[in-house]
Design an enzyme around this catalytic site. Sequence first.
Site, PDB file in Angstrom:
ATOM      1  CG  ASP A  32      -9.072 -11.388 -20.110  1.00  0.00           C
ATOM      2  OD1 ASP A  32      -8.502 -12.453 -19.789  1.00  0.00           O
ATOM      3  OD2 ASP A  32      -9.738 -11.261 -21.148  1.00  0.00           O
ATOM      4  CG  HIS A  61      -2.264   0.606   0.949  1.00  0.00           C
ATOM      5  ND1 HIS A  61      -2.454   1.655   0.076  1.00  0.00           N
ATOM      6  CD2 HIS A  61      -3.495   0.309   1.445  1.00  0.00           C
ATOM      7  CE1 HIS A  61      -3.729   1.992   0.046  1.00  0.00           C
ATOM      8  NE2 HIS A  61      -4.385   1.186   0.861  1.00  0.00           N
TER       9      HIS A  61
END
Length: 428
Positions: free
Chosen positions: A370, A164
């Site tokens: 994808d 993060h």
Amino acid sequence: MTGTKTVAKSPPELIVPALTTPGGTLPLSSIDKAAGSAGLVNLIQVFAPPSFTAARMSQGAAAAMAAMRDGLARALVPYYPVAGRVAPSGLAVDCTGEGVWFVEAAASCALADVDGLGCCPLLIPGELLLPRPPPGEKLDGLILMVQATRFTCGGFAVGISFSHAVFDGQGAAQFLTAVGELARGLQAPSVIPVWDHDAIPDPPSPPPPQLTEFRLVTQVADISAESIARVKDDFKQAAATSTGEVCSTFDALTAVVFKCRALALASALPDDADVRIAFAAGTRHLLRGVLPAVDGYYGNCVYLACVTRAGKAVREASLAEVVGAVREAKEAVPARFAGWMRGVDHYDVPLDYSTVTVSDWSRVGFDEVDYGFGAPGYVFPLNDHVNFVASLNYVRPPAPRRGGIRVVLRCVEEPHAAAFAVELAKFA
């Protein structure tokens, strides 16, 4: 299928950039430094079995793994800082080009045998689905790790751990989208990455918050589309004669979980004790003119907005009134963020048990990635190790249960878990 579900992992391997990349040190922004205290964020992307014949299953799996490796290696060229390490100071990235750890794994069961990883608790140990480096590699400096686990049905679970300190959710999704595009054979990512972390102002930081370790329980609640629509309608009617405002899905969800949690904590807090719901508000649009280029920036661009009310007031308020409070906090973000950039406003949200923090993952892009075998049918966080902040995530429900929003929760301890579940079930 009965018996213990196992996962056989290959030794972790480093995926290095496909080409030589620049070295040196790049500074992190002041927002990155604040977010970096969250450490590594874990998520799982679940991909349904492809429509391969049995004869093509092994070939398809091998090709998918090879394509993912290639996509990672190629993405690490434009995203070369990701192949480095967070400096020991936590204030910069050392562009070492060492690469990201990749683990290939095989599960002993089909996705259907573990309910598509859509139930809570998981029917397979979560840690088996997450990547881990070899012994001796420190987690603190790692920026990204990937594990691709193939199930016997041909489906996959892709476990991601990202720092993060380098990415926010939208930034991490942008990188993973690039990996998928390159794995599918595109010549370059559709979005060109931008670093420019040093362009963000660095105002004086307040003292770090006092943290308490909780014994948080993991729960899942599905909030139906009908319940969300009902809250929206209630707010629309209440606002029709005053402001004429409309209620977003985020507003409705946040009002529901805030009120339900306040009701669940009624026995733990005095009536006049404050309860809070904080949420990470996106600020990319507020950084135009600050960053040389906003599109493609993959660092942290969030500001923690907060609603604070007495517990009794939240319990007794209508949902329309709670929605109004959430909207007020959202509308205050531009001014608060501008004040933060000038050094006259600070994050001031106590991270005690009375506060719950929200991250909306339903629209950041994790469920659109994808890698060559279609978009995932389900994406969920897996951060059961985080016990210092009561938190929850909004995600899209698993593909067979589309409609509404799923809330993945780690925001109450065991004494309040049953009451919280009962309140949330009213909106299922």
